[in-house]
Scaffold this motif. Structure first.
Motif, PDB file in Angstrom:
ATOM      1  N   GLU A 176       1.142   8.484   0.847  1.00 42.47           N
ATOM      2  CA  GLU A 176       1.023   7.027   0.848  1.00 42.47           C
ATOM      3  C   GLU A 176       1.918   6.425  -0.216  1.00 42.47           C
ATOM      4  OE1 GLU A 176      -3.020   6.119   0.062  1.00 42.47           O
ATOM      5  OE2 GLU A 176      -3.777   7.131   1.849  1.00 42.47           O
TER       6      GLU A 176
ATOM      7  N   THR B 107      -1.154   3.747   8.766  1.00 43.69           N
ATOM      8  CA  THR B 107      -2.459   3.505   8.149  1.00 43.69           C
ATOM      9  C   THR B 107      -2.294   2.732   6.848  1.00 43.69           C
ATOM     10  OG1 THR B 107      -3.302   5.548   9.116  1.00 43.69           O
ATOM     11  CG2 THR B 107      -4.567   4.609   7.298  1.00 43.69           C
TER      12      THR B 107
ATOM     13  N   GLU C  72      -9.624   2.003   5.106  1.00 48.05           N
ATOM     14  CA  GLU C  72      -8.437   2.370   5.878  1.00 48.05           C
ATOM     15  C   GLU C  72      -8.383   1.604   7.192  1.00 48.05           C
ATOM     16  OE1 GLU C  72      -7.987   6.552   6.446  1.00 48.05           O
ATOM     17  OE2 GLU C  72      -7.514   6.918   4.343  1.00 48.05           O
TER      18      GLU C  72
ATOM     19  N   CYS D 270      -4.229   1.321   3.421  1.00 46.47           N
ATOM     20  CA  CYS D 270      -5.388   1.642   2.574  1.00 46.47           C
ATOM     21  C   CYS D 270      -5.596   0.547   1.535  1.00 46.47           C
ATOM     22  CB  CYS D 270      -5.176   2.976   1.867  1.00 46.47           C
ATOM     23  SG  CYS D 270      -4.914   4.345   3.009  1.00 46.47           S
TER      24      CYS D 270
END
Length: 199
Positions: A73, A120, A137, A122
């Motif tokens: 990420e 995705t 998420e 977060c």
């Protein structure tokens, strides 16, 4: 022994009280999946609950992104007292703060989403001494924009197909009716002939 206990008891109480109640969980709430049309805006909703009072000075929010098929990420948006949108990278000019800390809202809006935004997202919120219990998420899927010309072509295709089916059905019914009338006429003529022969 009793004198030692008298001295240790207040220290143990202070240790227990300061150690147990300062670390608590933050509750986060997000949508699990979102779909957005290419070129439109999408609201990434993230709300939270904290057991401690909220303040603009203490609460911090971080948004990170994990592309499809990747495991790592990258944080691209941060908020503490004010918004710090990305100044570089693919989210520059696309990520906008749309939350309200004092109402427990840490949402952002992605403007003019592109296909590279698939992945995705977060959401992380901290409100010391509350620590984050869970990461919120959101899985975002960006889909193709359907233009008016494509809708028109689709409508014509569907309408044309229905028209052809109706035409075939009408022809079938007309043929059946004519055949039935033809059969009735043949039977009537045969009946008439048989009557003439009897006479």
């Amino acid at each position: 022994m009793s004198r030692v206990w008298i001295y240790l008891f207040p220290a143990l109480c202070a240790l227990v009280l300061t150690g147990v109640h300062q670390v608590e969980g933050m509750e986060l709430f997000t949508s699990s999946e979102l779909e957005a049309v290419n070129g439109t805006d999408v609201w990434l909703k993230c709300t939270f609950k904290s057991t401690h009072p909220l303040s603009e000075e203490r609460v911090s929010v971080s948004w990170s992104f994990r592309p499809l098929g990747k495991t790592t990420e990258e944080t691209f948006f941060h908020y503490q007292k004010s918004a710090f949108p990305p100044e570089t990278g693919m989210f520059k000019g696309h990520a906008v703060w749309s939350g309200d800390i004092m109402r427990g809202d840490a949402s952002i809006t992605l403007q003019n989403v592109q296909f590279i935004f698939n992945g995705t997202y977060c959401c992380q919120v901290k409100n010391p001494p509350d620590i984050q219990g869970f990461v919120g998420e959101i899985s975002l899927r960006v889909v193709e924009k359907v233009s008016f010309s494509e809708i028109g072509i689709l409508a014509i295709a569907v309408g044309g197909s229905i028209g052809i089916v109706l035409l075939i059905l009408i022809i079938y019914i007309v043929v059946r009716v004519f055949r039935r009338q033809e059969g009735d006429m043949v039977v009537e003529m045969e009946n008439h002939k048989s009557k003439d022969q009897v006479l």
